[in-house]
Design a protein around this motif. Sequence first.
Motif, PDB file in Angstrom:
ATOM      1  N   VAL A 110      58.081   0.884   8.682  1.00 54.55           N
ATOM      2  CA  VAL A 110      57.421  -0.281   9.388  1.00 54.55           C
ATOM      3  C   VAL A 110      55.812   0.340   9.407  1.00 54.55           C
ATOM      4  O   VAL A 110      56.018   1.270  10.048  1.00 54.55           O
ATOM      5  N   GLU A 111      55.034  -0.215   9.037  1.00 53.52           N
ATOM      6  CA  GLU A 111      53.758   0.085   9.209  1.00 53.52           C
ATOM      7  C   GLU A 111      52.988  -0.962  10.121  1.00 53.52           C
ATOM      8  O   GLU A 111      53.133  -2.287  10.099  1.00 53.52           O
ATOM      9  N   GLU A 112      51.887  -0.635  10.514  1.00 53.79           N
ATOM     10  CA  GLU A 112      50.865  -1.539  11.439  1.00 53.79           C
ATOM     11  C   GLU A 112      50.208  -2.608  10.148  1.00 53.79           C
ATOM     12  O   GLU A 112      50.054  -2.059   9.125  1.00 53.79           O
ATOM     13  N   PHE A 113      50.120  -3.531  10.735  1.00 52.92           N
ATOM     14  CA  PHE A 113      49.559  -4.569   9.780  1.00 52.92           C
ATOM     15  C   PHE A 113      48.247  -4.505   9.658  1.00 52.92           C
ATOM     16  O   PHE A 113      47.557  -4.828  10.856  1.00 52.92           O
ATOM     17  N   ILE A 114      47.508  -4.489   8.688  1.00 56.05           N
ATOM     18  CA  ILE A 114      45.879  -4.247   8.854  1.00 56.05           C
ATOM     19  C   ILE A 114      45.452  -5.718   8.681  1.00 56.05           C
ATOM     20  O   ILE A 114      45.592  -6.212   7.425  1.00 56.05           O
ATOM     21  N   HIS A 115      44.566  -5.881   9.640  1.00 58.11           N
ATOM     22  CA  HIS A 115      43.792  -7.314   9.343  1.00 58.11           C
ATOM     23  C   HIS A 115      42.726  -7.265   8.462  1.00 58.11           C
ATOM     24  O   HIS A 115      41.800  -7.388   8.820  1.00 58.11           O
ATOM     25  N   ALA A 116      42.974  -7.140   7.138  1.00 55.35           N
ATOM     26  CA  ALA A 116      41.738  -7.118   6.307  1.00 55.35           C
ATOM     27  C   ALA A 116      42.543  -7.609   4.866  1.00 55.35           C
ATOM     28  O   ALA A 116      43.649  -7.836   4.746  1.00 55.35           O
ATOM     29  N   ARG A 117      41.649  -7.893   4.071  1.00 59.24           N
ATOM     30  CA  ARG A 117      42.172  -8.488   2.834  1.00 59.24           C
ATOM     31  C   ARG A 117      42.170  -7.397   1.748  1.00 59.24           C
ATOM     32  O   ARG A 117      41.190  -6.340   1.597  1.00 59.24           O
ATOM     33  N   THR A 118      43.577  -7.544   0.941  1.00 61.28           N
ATOM     34  CA  THR A 118      43.420  -6.733  -0.149  1.00 61.28           C
ATOM     35  C   THR A 118      42.351  -7.046  -1.221  1.00 61.28           C
ATOM     36  O   THR A 118      42.141  -8.329  -1.661  1.00 61.28           O
ATOM     37  N   LEU A 119      41.845  -5.999  -1.847  1.00 58.95           N
ATOM     38  CA  LEU A 119      40.759  -6.081  -3.062  1.00 58.95           C
ATOM     39  C   LEU A 119      41.433  -6.913  -4.192  1.00 58.95           C
ATOM     40  O   LEU A 119      42.635  -6.626  -4.549  1.00 58.95           O
ATOM     41  N   SER A 120      40.672  -7.466  -5.138  1.00 63.39           N
ATOM     42  CA  SER A 120      41.138  -8.150  -6.373  1.00 63.39           C
ATOM     43  C   SER A 120      40.484  -7.280  -7.464  1.00 63.39           C
ATOM     44  O   SER A 120      39.631  -6.374  -7.027  1.00 63.39           O
ATOM     45  N   ALA A 121      40.971  -7.639  -8.672  1.00 63.35           N
ATOM     46  CA  ALA A 121      40.301  -6.486  -9.801  1.00 63.35           C
ATOM     47  C   ALA A 121      38.933  -6.806  -9.873  1.00 63.35           C
ATOM     48  O   ALA A 121      38.057  -5.863 -10.375  1.00 63.35           O
ATOM     49  N   ALA A 122      38.463  -8.039  -9.604  1.00 66.99           N
ATOM     50  CA  ALA A 122      37.188  -8.230  -9.881  1.00 66.99           C
ATOM     51  C   ALA A 122      36.225  -7.678  -8.817  1.00 66.99           C
ATOM     52  O   ALA A 122      34.941  -7.379  -8.888  1.00 66.99           O
ATOM     53  N   ASP A 123      36.736  -7.429  -7.510  1.00 64.90           N
ATOM     54  CA  ASP A 123      36.057  -6.730  -6.529  1.00 64.90           C
ATOM     55  C   ASP A 123      35.419  -5.324  -6.812  1.00 64.90           C
ATOM     56  O   ASP A 123      34.353  -4.952  -6.374  1.00 64.90           O
ATOM     57  N   LEU A 124      36.198  -4.739  -7.623  1.00 65.01           N
ATOM     58  CA  LEU A 124      35.850  -3.255  -8.027  1.00 65.01           C
ATOM     59  C   LEU A 124      34.495  -3.316  -8.662  1.00 65.01           C
ATOM     60  O   LEU A 124      33.908  -2.365  -8.747  1.00 65.01           O
ATOM     61  N   ARG A 125      33.998  -4.448  -9.440  1.00 65.42           N
ATOM     62  CA  ARG A 125      32.713  -4.496 -10.255  1.00 65.42           C
ATOM     63  C   ARG A 125      31.678  -5.036  -9.393  1.00 65.42           C
ATOM     64  O   ARG A 125      30.543  -5.003  -9.830  1.00 65.42           O
ATOM     65  N   ASP A 126      31.995  -5.298  -8.132  1.00 65.12           N
ATOM     66  CA  ASP A 126      31.069  -6.034  -7.211  1.00 65.12           C
ATOM     67  C   ASP A 126      30.221  -4.670  -6.739  1.00 65.12           C
ATOM     68  O   ASP A 126      30.857  -3.932  -6.041  1.00 65.12           O
ATOM     69  N   PRO A 127      28.901  -4.641  -7.040  1.00 68.87           N
ATOM     70  CA  PRO A 127      27.923  -3.598  -6.679  1.00 68.87           C
ATOM     71  C   PRO A 127      27.990  -3.237  -5.262  1.00 68.87           C
ATOM     72  O   PRO A 127      28.274  -2.164  -4.712  1.00 68.87           O
TER      73      PRO A 127
END
Length: 344
Positions: A110-127
Amino acid sequence: MAIKEKGFVKGCLPEELKKVLRSVATNWEDVMDDMQALQVIQLSGAMTNKVYQINWPTKNGEVVRKVLVRIYGEGVEVFFNRDDEIRTFECISKHGQGPRLLGRFPEGRVEEFIHARTLSAADLRDPEISALIAAKMREFHNLDVPGPKNGLIWDRMRNWLCEAKSLCSPQEAKEFCLDSLEEEISMLEKELSQDHQEVGFCHNDLQYGNIMMDEETRSITIIDYEYASYNPVAYDIANHFCEMAANYHSETPHILDYSQYPDLEERQRFVSIYLSSAGNLHSDTEVEQLVHDVEKYTLANHLFWGLWGVISDYVNKIDFDYMEYARQRFHQYRVRKPALLGYS
């Protein structure tokens, strides 16, 4: 939603997990006592484990407490030592990186829940996002984690090659040229290992699903350290670039699109930000050298994940065409090798 793996049936949680959750709940005086009130949501995109978000309603109904439950994949102990991975997880957490470990049970943790969004494939190309990742990667590489400080990539590949040979049929071994891979690995180790290369603590699996971002603060969190070890930092950057060809949430998650591989300008920008993120000055020559090293290390990365795909087809039950994935990685190795090394 019921979990159907390893004791999660008809919405019921295994007793060992219930004990961990009750222990976690002692820090929350406002949660409901009824374990049946928990909401379980499977999170998609995990390649090795099953991952679930557990929502725990509070007594006033206004707030929901959340934790993340990770169910370990079957057969994956061939890839890494789980106890070592847990120690790495705890060490990184103490450094203020990633989620906290809240508890363990036989089938997972069981891990702490990170209140953030997981990136998408397209996000990696965002400068902008790519720049944040580059800076965070540099910070990660500078972590001082206990254990051998020499690169483990070559020994790990040799171990995986032995495992792949023991699992494959003669036809598969011939298709993937497993009998000649030891020679290829040794050649790459000799060709790629240079005295000038920096070794750091590498994630080794920095695909978009292992990166989270807080939308308000724009802070990046790197998660899932199962494959983490010391390695040449050029290898870790090469792995990240190769992952830009993947979209594990598409209808064909095993298919890689190398037209999405970053072009030279993108690679130079990423490396420049990476080198400067710690406040150090760097020259154009240093950028060009690291970009050059990274490109060569993509070859090692293709062999690494090609072997992983072959083995995973035998040991992992997740719905993913591991063999076809392996074929693409080995094919890309053969296609890129002449241009990067100057010989076939």
